[in-house]
Design a protein around this motif. Structure first.
Motif, PDB file in Angstrom:
ATOM      1  N   CYS A   1     -37.190  24.153  -2.306  1.00 52.68           N
ATOM      2  CA  CYS A   1     -37.547  22.746  -2.457  1.00 52.68           C
ATOM      3  C   CYS A   1     -36.384  21.836  -2.040  1.00 52.68           C
ATOM      4  O   CYS A   1     -35.312  21.864  -2.660  1.00 52.68           O
ATOM      5  CB  CYS A   1     -37.919  22.463  -3.907  1.00 52.68           C
ATOM      6  SG  CYS A   1     -38.223  20.716  -4.212  1.00 52.68           S
TER       7      CYS A   1
ATOM      8  N   TYR B   1     -49.769  24.040  -4.298  1.00 50.00           N
ATOM      9  CA  TYR B   1     -49.016  22.849  -4.688  1.00 50.00           C
ATOM     10  C   TYR B   1     -49.406  21.610  -3.867  1.00 50.00           C
ATOM     11  O   TYR B   1     -49.459  20.504  -4.388  1.00 50.00           O
ATOM     12  CB  TYR B   1     -47.505  23.120  -4.561  1.00 50.00           C
ATOM     13  CG  TYR B   1     -46.725  21.961  -5.091  1.00 50.00           C
ATOM     14  CD1 TYR B   1     -46.421  21.863  -6.444  1.00 50.00           C
ATOM     15  CD2 TYR B   1     -46.372  20.913  -4.257  1.00 50.00           C
ATOM     16  CE1 TYR B   1     -45.768  20.756  -6.941  1.00 50.00           C
ATOM     17  CE2 TYR B   1     -45.725  19.805  -4.740  1.00 50.00           C
ATOM     18  CZ  TYR B   1     -45.421  19.736  -6.091  1.00 50.00           C
ATOM     19  OH  TYR B   1     -44.791  18.630  -6.579  1.00 50.00           O
TER      20      TYR B   1
ATOM     21  N   ARG C   1     -42.165  19.516 -11.567  1.00 53.89           N
ATOM     22  CA  ARG C   1     -43.264  18.569 -11.292  1.00 53.89           C
ATOM     23  C   ARG C   1     -44.576  19.096 -11.869  1.00 53.89           C
ATOM     24  O   ARG C   1     -45.378  18.345 -12.405  1.00 53.89           O
ATOM     25  CB  ARG C   1     -43.381  18.310  -9.783  1.00 53.89           C
ATOM     26  CG  ARG C   1     -42.195  17.522  -9.234  1.00 53.89           C
ATOM     27  CD  ARG C   1     -42.395  17.097  -7.778  1.00 53.89           C
ATOM     28  NE  ARG C   1     -41.281  16.275  -7.343  1.00 53.89           N
ATOM     29  CZ  ARG C   1     -40.342  16.656  -6.476  1.00 53.89           C
ATOM     30  NH1 ARG C   1     -40.396  17.851  -5.922  1.00 53.89           N
ATOM     31  NH2 ARG C   1     -39.353  15.836  -6.160  1.00 53.89           N
TER      32      ARG C   1
ATOM     33  N   CYS D   1     -42.655  25.021  -1.241  1.00 51.53           N
ATOM     34  CA  CYS D   1     -42.814  25.786  -2.487  1.00 51.53           C
ATOM     35  C   CYS D   1     -44.042  26.701  -2.416  1.00 51.53           C
ATOM     36  O   CYS D   1     -44.047  27.779  -3.007  1.00 51.53           O
ATOM     37  CB  CYS D   1     -42.909  24.836  -3.678  1.00 51.53           C
ATOM     38  SG  CYS D   1     -44.051  23.458  -3.459  1.00 51.53           S
TER      39      CYS D   1
ATOM     40  N   CYS E   1     -41.423  13.801  -4.192  1.00 52.92           N
ATOM     41  CA  CYS E   1     -41.856  15.055  -3.548  1.00 52.92           C
ATOM     42  C   CYS E   1     -42.238  14.757  -2.097  1.00 52.92           C
ATOM     43  O   CYS E   1     -42.943  13.791  -1.810  1.00 52.92           O
ATOM     44  CB  CYS E   1     -43.047  15.627  -4.305  1.00 52.92           C
ATOM     45  SG  CYS E   1     -43.863  16.966  -3.444  1.00 52.92           S
ATOM     46  N   LEU E   2     -41.793  15.602  -1.179  1.00 56.02           N
ATOM     47  CA  LEU E   2     -42.084  15.408   0.244  1.00 56.02           C
ATOM     48  C   LEU E   2     -43.481  15.893   0.626  1.00 56.02           C
ATOM     49  O   LEU E   2     -43.914  15.692   1.764  1.00 56.02           O
ATOM     50  CB  LEU E   2     -41.069  16.169   1.089  1.00 56.02           C
ATOM     51  CG  LEU E   2     -39.618  15.701   0.987  1.00 56.02           C
ATOM     52  CD1 LEU E   2     -38.705  16.894   0.817  1.00 56.02           C
ATOM     53  CD2 LEU E   2     -39.221  14.896   2.202  1.00 56.02           C
ATOM     54  N   ALA E   3     -44.143  16.578  -0.301  1.00 56.93           N
ATOM     55  CA  ALA E   3     -45.411  17.253   0.019  1.00 56.93           C
ATOM     56  C   ALA E   3     -45.245  18.177   1.226  1.00 56.93           C
ATOM     57  O   ALA E   3     -46.152  18.337   2.032  1.00 56.93           O
ATOM     58  CB  ALA E   3     -46.550  16.251   0.239  1.00 56.93           C
ATOM     59  N   CYS E   4     -44.049  18.778   1.314  1.00 57.68           N
ATOM     60  CA  CYS E   4     -43.746  19.641   2.473  1.00 57.68           C
ATOM     61  C   CYS E   4     -44.354  21.030   2.319  1.00 57.68           C
ATOM     62  O   CYS E   4     -44.440  21.781   3.278  1.00 57.68           O
ATOM     63  CB  CYS E   4     -42.234  19.753   2.645  1.00 57.68           C
ATOM     64  SG  CYS E   4     -41.406  20.648   1.315  1.00 57.68           S
ATOM     65  N   ARG E   5     -44.710  21.410   1.107  1.00 56.23           N
ATOM     66  CA  ARG E   5     -45.359  22.673   0.782  1.00 56.23           C
ATOM     67  C   ARG E   5     -44.452  23.887   0.990  1.00 56.23           C
ATOM     68  O   ARG E   5     -44.935  25.024   1.095  1.00 56.23           O
ATOM     69  CB  ARG E   5     -46.689  22.813   1.539  1.00 56.23           C
ATOM     70  CG  ARG E   5     -47.660  21.701   1.130  1.00 56.23           C
ATOM     71  CD  ARG E   5     -48.883  21.583   2.011  1.00 56.23           C
ATOM     72  NE  ARG E   5     -49.777  22.720   1.881  1.00 56.23           N
ATOM     73  CZ  ARG E   5     -51.001  22.750   2.415  1.00 56.23           C
ATOM     74  NH1 ARG E   5     -51.468  21.698   3.062  1.00 56.23           N
ATOM     75  NH2 ARG E   5     -51.764  23.806   2.304  1.00 56.23           N
TER      76      ARG E   5
ATOM     77  N   PRO F   1     -40.437  21.942  -7.814  1.00 57.75           N
ATOM     78  CA  PRO F   1     -41.889  22.185  -7.918  1.00 57.75           C
ATOM     79  C   PRO F   1     -42.291  22.543  -9.350  1.00 57.75           C
ATOM     80  O   PRO F   1     -43.261  22.007  -9.888  1.00 57.75           O
ATOM     81  CB  PRO F   1     -42.128  23.355  -6.967  1.00 57.75           C
ATOM     82  CG  PRO F   1     -40.909  23.447  -6.116  1.00 57.75           C
ATOM     83  CD  PRO F   1     -39.781  22.809  -6.837  1.00 57.75           C
TER      84      PRO F   1
HETATM   85  S1  SF4 Z   1     -43.839  20.089  -1.694  1.00 53.93           S
HETATM   86 FE1  SF4 Z   1     -41.703  20.233  -0.933  1.00 53.93          FE
HETATM   87  S2  SF4 Z   1     -40.574  18.590  -1.997  1.00 53.93           S
HETATM   88 FE2  SF4 Z   1     -42.540  18.849  -3.079  1.00 53.93          FE
HETATM   89  S3  SF4 Z   1     -42.067  20.256  -4.765  1.00 53.93           S
HETATM   90 FE3  SF4 Z   1     -42.787  21.538  -3.044  1.00 53.93          FE
HETATM   91  S4  SF4 Z   1     -40.931  22.123  -1.904  1.00 53.93           S
HETATM   92 FE4  SF4 Z   1     -40.381  20.412  -3.289  1.00 53.93          FE
END
Ligand code: SF4
Ligand code: SF4
Length: 431
Positions: free
Chosen positions: A33, A89, A49, A79, A73-77, A46
């Motif tokens: 993350c 997630y 949250r 995690c 959160c970047l919503a980068c996924r 993650p």
């Molecule tokens: S989506 Fe990205 S920023 Fe958000 S909790 Fe997962 S890894 Fe972290």
């Protein structure tokens, strides 16, 4: 396409209990993350949250603190890829944002700005063309260059950072190509549709042209059907699910009936949402089956090209190249090898893998504007890894990542060029 959309705000009730229960709190996602890596705070991880989402599901109020941690959160996924329990997630953070959006109280200007951006600008070719023309004038009189210089010396605060990140106008805009069909070079092997995006039509018109040329070189007849538009990804990531659903229906109506072998995008962030239209419209009896069929036809351009017999008639590209995974390609669509396979197919090109290539660069849609400070921090860390490769070119597979990495090169780089994988292929084909 209509010039605006009108929808009621979503009334989603947040992440489902089923999704929340899948997290076993093992913490294996923490190191994947970017915000946890930067801040070292459990509440910005993650797992942290998800813990906060559970509290809200159990009746805790949506506080400003909750909104901040979910907003950061970047919503980068990243995690999702690291999680051994299959916690979805990305879907959970979208649901949490829908719930926040339904209860959010904003000032009048912020409300107007948000509505204008999401419901007038992104969805309207006319409004985008007008905005692109203004952007072009702003650049021509030197204001953008000035803001970037001030930004480089930290003299213009957040506005300077945003000037580093703002897209450029790239006239002539690609909207003029929508509605046309381009023939295959040589025998036709495939009939594909190209989804040109929204902002990409004004800021990445040359990238879109290169994408069409590369597809033509590979035996594709490329149609760019009229009626297509914004995919809704930015809406979805900002908690505006109903807006995204409406845009999804429009794209399905415009593209599905064409009987294409594939529907192609060159934007990984859009592709991830386009492939999830089936889920987005699952409870819409009129569109559910069509949405699944549409999603089944969606292909990222790198995925499509890596899956066919590639035209190898290329001239050498003598350059050292590294690759930054786009999060919504690597984590959202689980596509990692296709862009690397295409780069390896280009003669003369020396590939250098980057450490942490699949960790977000901080772009994340409009995250780099609304969470500018964290985005810049993540970008600085990313550029240390880019510089360590010594590569002359940084390739990626998403327009948002291109903008972010270009800013990274200006602020911390060593003069690297930033390019889409398809643009390198286009160069090899003589485009
Ligand atoms: S989506 Fe990205 S920023 Fe958000 S909790 Fe997962 S890894 Fe972290
Ligand atoms: S999201 Fe997955 S990896 Fe992270 S704590 Fe929960 S179960 Fe573990």
């Amino acid at each position: 396409m209509a010039d605006s959309i009108t929808v009621s705000e979503t009334t989603r009730t947040g992440p489902s209990q089923f999704d929340l229960d899948r997290c076993v709190h093992c913490g294996l996602c923490l190191n994947a993350c970017p915000t946890y890596r930067e801040l070292g705070l459990e509440m910005d991880s993650p797992r942290g949250r998800i813990y906060q989402m559970v509290q809200v599901a159990n009746g805790a109020p949506i506080t400003a603190s909750y909104q901040e941690h979910i907003g950061l959160c970047l919503a980068c996924r990243g995690c999702e890829s690291a999680c051994p329990s299959g916690v979805p997630y990305g879907r959970m953070v979208e649901d949490a944002r829908c719930q926040i959006e339904a209860q959010a109280e904003r000032g009048r200007f912020a409300t107007w700005l948000r509505r204008f951006f999401f419901r007038r600008l992104l969805v309207s070719p006319r409004a985008l063309t007008a905005a692109g023309t203004l952007l072009y004038l702003y650049e021509r009189v030197g204001l953008k260059a000035l803001m970037r210089v001030l930004g480089s010396f930290r003299l213009a605060g957040t506005l300077g950072d945003i000037a580093q990140l703002a897209p450029s106008a790239d006239p002539p805009f690609f909207f003029s190509q929508v509605g046309k069909t381009f023939p295959a070079e040589g025998p036709r092997r495939y009939r594909v549709a190209f989804l040109a995006g929204c902002i990409a039509n004004i800021s990445f018109a040359r990238l879109n042209e290169a994408t069409v040329r590369v597809l033509q070189k590979n035996g594709c007849e490329v149609a760019i059907p009229a009626g297509q538009g914004c995919c809704g990804a930015l809406h979805l990531h900002s908690g505006l699910r109903e807006d995204a659903r409406k845009l999804a229906r429009r794209n399905i109506d415009a593209l599905l009936e064409g009987g294409f072998d594939a529907i192609i995008t060159n934007a990984a962030g859009c592709g991830s949402t386009l492939k999830e239209y089936g889920e987005l419209l699952a409870d819409d009896p009129a569109y559910s089956a069509k949405a699944h069929a549409f999603a089944g036809h969606m292909r990222d351009v790198t995925e499509f090209l890596a899956g066919i017999e590639l035209n190898r008639e290329m001239t050498p590209v003598k350059a050292t190249v590294t690759y930054q995974d786009s999060c919504h390609l690597a984590h959202g669509q689980r596509i990692r090898s296709a862009p690397r396979k295409l780069l390896a197919a280009i003669p003369g090109l020396e590939f250098r893998e980057m450490r942490g290539a699949d960790i977000c660069c901080g772009s994340a849609g409009i995250y780099n504007i609304v969470e500018n400070q964290m985005s810049m921090q993540i970008l600085a860390t990313k550029m240390e890894q880019v510089n360590a490769t010594g590569a002359e070119i940084v390739a990626t597979a998403n327009p948002g990542c291109l903008l972010q990495l270009e800013a990274g090169v200006r602020l911390h780089g060593t003069g690297q060029k930033v390019t889409h994988v398809v643009e390198l292929l286009d160069r090899a084909y003589g485009g």
